[in-house]
Write an enzyme that holds these catalytic residues in place. Sequence first.
Site, PDB file in Angstrom:
ATOM      1  CE1 TYR A  66     -36.373 -20.449  26.333  1.00  0.00           C
ATOM      2  CE2 TYR A  66     -37.195 -21.210  28.448  1.00  0.00           C
ATOM      3  CZ  TYR A  66     -36.765 -20.179  27.631  1.00  0.00           C
ATOM      4  OH  TYR A  66     -36.716 -18.885  28.104  1.00  0.00           O
ATOM      5  CB  CYS A  67     -32.063 -24.873  23.434  1.00  0.00           C
ATOM      6  SG  CYS A  67     -32.684 -26.235  22.402  1.00  0.00           S
ATOM      7  CE1 TYR A  68     -30.614 -18.950  20.386  1.00  0.00           C
ATOM      8  CE2 TYR A  68     -29.211 -20.812  20.945  1.00  0.00           C
ATOM      9  CZ  TYR A  68     -29.443 -19.456  20.924  1.00  0.00           C
ATOM     10  OH  TYR A  68     -28.515 -18.604  21.434  1.00  0.00           O
TER      11      TYR A  68
END
Length: 270
Positions: A66-68
């Site tokens: 996951y990222c932002y």
Amino acid sequence: MRERMPFRRIGVEDAQGLLTQGALVLDVRDADSFRRARIDGAHNVSTFNLSTVIETTPKNKPVLIYCYHGNASQEYARILSDFGFLDVYSLDGGYEAWRETLRASPGVPLDDAVRLWLAENGFPAGGVNAAIDNGSTPLMKASHKGRCDIVRRLIATGAELGLKNNDGNNALWLACVGAHLDVIDALVEAGVDINNRNDNGATSLMYASSTGKAPVVERLLLAGADIAVETLDGFSALDMAATVECLTLLRAAARLRDAGAATLAAGHRA
């Protein structure tokens, strides 16, 4: 040519189910965002250490990235897929979606004991992640007071382990202040960052060592606390040992670390 193993995009609900299957969770945001808050048990990864993950992780282990907001995570997922990983997932909406979902659905409903405890300690009703004095959250305050029953209930209802107070300390630090070993165990079991560094670069192990809390030092070492971390001034937990007991424990841990490093080096030479 290696066949591409396509990754999959999933939502928060499916991601939560994946965590129960022992997936490796990779957070590809910047280090500061990762330190402030993250999915429990996640590892911070960038282009600088991605190769290590690829080399040391079994290709059949599920991997959640996951990222932002769910964009950069797809790029990392493609890379892992290209390297033959069979079960790779990118979290749609990223950490923001995860946080909003937990905020809307905190998991286990608050019971009367937790509601009463929140009210008695000045927190808003249902505010399991609310911050009051010095940025203290319910989890931090319960940890400081040694209320392991409340700590476990808060975690179950969605209390974020990665939150810090205004000094950069997490709930584990507060549990160490009170020398509450059962709370330390509960937080470690839940995936708290045992090596969290506060605004001075100090960890919970350093605090326990500098205050002579030998049982806490021992518990943290058994849980895997890193003795090599240094403060912004260059001091380690070993440098800060305030008692013979703490010094003995940390020296023993250092010997084990050095012996392990020597064995690893010998294996590489063989």
